[in-house]
Design an enzyme around this catalytic site. Structure first.
Site, mmCIF file in Angstrom:
data_model
loop_
_atom_site.group_PDB
_atom_site.id
_atom_site.type_symbol
_atom_site.label_atom_id
_atom_site.label_comp_id
_atom_site.label_asym_id
_atom_site.label_seq_id
_atom_site.Cartn_x
_atom_site.Cartn_y
_atom_site.Cartn_z
ATOM 1 N N ALA A 124 32.563 69.357 43.242
ATOM 2 C CA ALA A 124 32.534 70.305 44.356
ATOM 3 C C ALA A 124 31.727 71.526 43.920
ATOM 4 O O ALA A 124 31.632 71.822 42.727
ATOM 5 C CB ALA A 124 33.954 70.701 44.724
ATOM 6 N N GLY B 270 34.713 66.221 42.089
ATOM 7 C CA GLY B 270 34.598 65.665 43.436
ATOM 8 C C GLY B 270 33.562 64.547 43.515
ATOM 9 O O GLY B 270 33.670 63.668 44.380
ATOM 10 N N GLU C 156 35.387 61.532 42.459
ATOM 11 C CA GLU C 156 36.339 61.208 43.530
ATOM 12 C C GLU C 156 35.623 60.567 44.722
ATOM 13 O O GLU C 156 36.128 59.629 45.334
ATOM 14 C CB GLU C 156 37.078 62.485 43.957
ATOM 15 C CG GLU C 156 37.943 63.028 42.822
ATOM 16 C CD GLU C 156 38.457 64.431 43.107
ATOM 17 O OE1 GLU C 156 37.652 65.384 43.064
ATOM 18 O OE2 GLU C 156 39.653 64.572 43.386
ATOM 19 N N GLU D 132 38.157 69.401 36.280
ATOM 20 C CA GLU D 132 38.650 70.532 37.082
ATOM 21 C C GLU D 132 39.544 71.462 36.268
ATOM 22 O O GLU D 132 39.607 72.662 36.522
ATOM 23 C CB GLU D 132 39.415 70.031 38.316
ATOM 24 C CG GLU D 132 38.550 69.397 39.391
ATOM 25 C CD GLU D 132 38.334 67.905 39.223
ATOM 26 O OE1 GLU D 132 38.583 67.374 38.115
ATOM 27 O OE2 GLU D 132 37.890 67.267 40.199
HETATM 28 N N1 CAA Z 1 28.841 73.453 41.493
HETATM 29 C C1 CAA Z 1 27.796 74.285 41.688
HETATM 30 N N2 CAA Z 1 26.681 74.260 40.930
HETATM 31 C C2 CAA Z 1 26.618 73.345 39.943
HETATM 32 C C3 CAA Z 1 27.676 72.436 39.689
HETATM 33 C C4 CAA Z 1 28.820 72.519 40.517
HETATM 34 N N3 CAA Z 1 29.874 71.668 40.386
HETATM 35 N N4 CAA Z 1 27.337 71.676 38.616
HETATM 36 C C5 CAA Z 1 26.114 72.070 38.251
HETATM 37 N N5 CAA Z 1 25.674 73.081 39.031
HETATM 38 C C6 CAA Z 1 24.406 73.810 38.971
HETATM 39 C C7 CAA Z 1 24.402 74.783 37.805
HETATM 40 O O1 CAA Z 1 25.060 75.991 38.155
HETATM 41 C C8 CAA Z 1 22.915 74.955 37.586
HETATM 42 O O2 CAA Z 1 22.411 75.812 38.567
HETATM 43 P P1 CAA Z 1 21.576 77.152 38.129
HETATM 44 O O3 CAA Z 1 20.356 76.596 37.443
HETATM 45 O O4 CAA Z 1 21.297 77.812 39.438
HETATM 46 O O5 CAA Z 1 22.475 77.907 37.213
HETATM 47 C C9 CAA Z 1 22.362 73.568 37.882
HETATM 48 O O6 CAA Z 1 23.351 72.906 38.683
HETATM 49 C C10 CAA Z 1 22.146 72.720 36.649
HETATM 50 O O7 CAA Z 1 23.347 72.697 35.912
HETATM 51 P P2 CAA Z 1 23.445 73.051 34.354
HETATM 52 O O8 CAA Z 1 22.397 74.060 33.990
HETATM 53 O O9 CAA Z 1 24.875 73.407 34.060
HETATM 54 O O10 CAA Z 1 23.040 71.633 33.724
HETATM 55 P P3 CAA Z 1 23.482 71.024 32.329
HETATM 56 O O11 CAA Z 1 22.676 69.789 32.178
HETATM 57 O O12 CAA Z 1 23.438 72.049 31.263
HETATM 58 O O13 CAA Z 1 25.042 70.621 32.509
HETATM 59 C C11 CAA Z 1 26.931 69.650 33.663
HETATM 60 C C12 CAA Z 1 25.413 69.628 33.414
HETATM 61 C C13 CAA Z 1 27.683 69.239 32.376
HETATM 62 C C14 CAA Z 1 27.215 68.650 34.749
HETATM 63 C C15 CAA Z 1 27.366 71.074 34.099
HETATM 64 O O14 CAA Z 1 26.516 71.531 35.132
HETATM 65 C C16 CAA Z 1 28.783 71.168 34.577
HETATM 66 O O15 CAA Z 1 29.715 71.180 33.790
HETATM 67 N N6 CAA Z 1 28.980 71.250 35.932
HETATM 68 C C17 CAA Z 1 30.268 71.461 36.504
HETATM 69 C C18 CAA Z 1 31.110 70.181 36.498
HETATM 70 C C19 CAA Z 1 32.472 70.446 37.100
HETATM 71 O O16 CAA Z 1 33.241 71.240 36.606
HETATM 72 N N7 CAA Z 1 32.806 69.717 38.201
HETATM 73 C C20 CAA Z 1 34.073 69.877 38.877
HETATM 74 C C21 CAA Z 1 33.912 70.812 40.038
HETATM 75 S S1 CAA Z 1 35.448 71.214 40.844
HETATM 76 C C22 CAA Z 1 35.804 69.890 41.828
HETATM 77 O O17 CAA Z 1 35.041 68.951 41.927
HETATM 78 C C23 CAA Z 1 37.088 69.997 42.629
HETATM 79 C C24 CAA Z 1 37.472 68.773 43.378
HETATM 80 O O18 CAA Z 1 38.053 67.869 42.824
HETATM 81 C C25 CAA Z 1 37.230 68.678 44.794
#
Ligand code: CAA
Length: 258
Positions: A65, A109, A112, A132
């Protein structure tokens, strides 16, 4: 219809829906979820479509998400909006088969969403996770329930509590994905699987989908009764007559969804 966050192609009875927010690793924001619900509902209603493939990019199916969109929301905001519920319910109402073709990150998400599809074909680069907990929340669109049913309690707890990622091999070994293919062949393999599904009677495929999904939602006894009655009911269809006649006449069946 043109979408902002999706690319949709319909060819040869297959609707290919590609999540398309490359700058955010296909993070699921409200626009994407709304458009996805719309595109899936439209594909389900389109008589030309017999199977749906949902995919992302090579780098990410979806990284979860959208954290930027959620970060400042209050309990009342997400509770009153019933965040993600109408869209996921629309997805779960789709009666035609949906195959998830997953490459790269498939997190939160995103994982999921893939689990809500009917089966997952993963590239050898796929990484699954429910991180999460690192954000101070729990999975919100089925991760604690579906992952546990797919991979068992111990591994689901491990994934949700540590937030670690699972590679494609581990995901296949533990029953989360149906097959792994080389990254370069992912879309060919997913489209070939979809073409196989599209050859069948879509009417029968819908019954298969309902019957397998019953196994998650009811007791074994009730599920077996549902399956048996659906098996019996299909003898009222032209497609059963055609399928069995084609076998006996040693020819390909021509199904008409009747
Ligand atoms: N939401 C918003 N933006 C996201 C995102 C997310 N879930 N995941 C990645 N991005 C964005 C980053 O902010 C970045 O944008 P900017 O360049 O503008 O900063 C861009 O995508 C590229 O990401 P990274 O620079 O972080 O890329 P990376 O290769 O270094 O890392 C990754 C990749 C390990 C996937 C890392 O981006 C990450 O950990 N993302 C978050 C994963 C996460 O926590 N997901 C769970 C979300 S909560 C959820 O999903 C709730 C639910 O159950 C409904």
């Amino acid at each position: 219809m043109a979408y902002e966050t999706l690319i949709v192609d319909i060819n040869d009875h297959i609707a290919l829906i590609r999540l398309n927010r490359p700058d955010a690793l296909n993070a699921l924001n409200s626009a994407l979820m709304r458009e996805l619900a719309d595109a899936l509902t439209a594909a389900d209603r389109n008589d030309k479509v017999r199977c749906i493939v949902l995919t992302g990019s090579e780098k990410a199916f979806a990284a979860g998400a959208d954290i930027k969109e959620m970060a400042d929301k209050s309990f009342v905001d997400v509770f009153e909006a019933d965040l993600f519920t109408p869209e996921t319910e629309a997805l779960l109402r789709v009666r035609k088969p949906i195959i998830a073709a997953v490459s790269g990150y498939c997190l939160g998400g995103g994982c999921e969403l893939a689990m809500m599809c009917d089966f997952i074909i993963a590239s050898d680069t796929a990484k699954f996770g429910q991180p999460e907990i690192n954000l101070g929340v729990v999975a919100g669109i089925g991760g604690t329930q579906r992952l546990t049913r797919f991979v068992g309690k111990s591994k689901a707890m491990d994934m949700h509590l540590t937030g670690r990622f699972m590679d494609a091999e581990e995901a296949e070994r533990s029953g989360l994905v149906s097959r792994i293919v080389p990254a370069k062949k992912l879309m060919d393999e997913a489209m070939a699987a979809a073409a196989k599904v599209a050859e069948k009677s879509t009417l029968t495929a819908k019954v298969v989908k309902e019957s397998v999904n019953r196994s998650y939602e009811t007791t074994l006894r009730e599920g077996l009764l549902f399956e048996r009655r659906m098996f019996h009911a299909l003898f009222a269809t032209e497609d059963q007559k055609e399928g069995m006649a084609a076998f006996l006449e040693k020819r390909e069946a021509q199904f008409r969804d009747r």
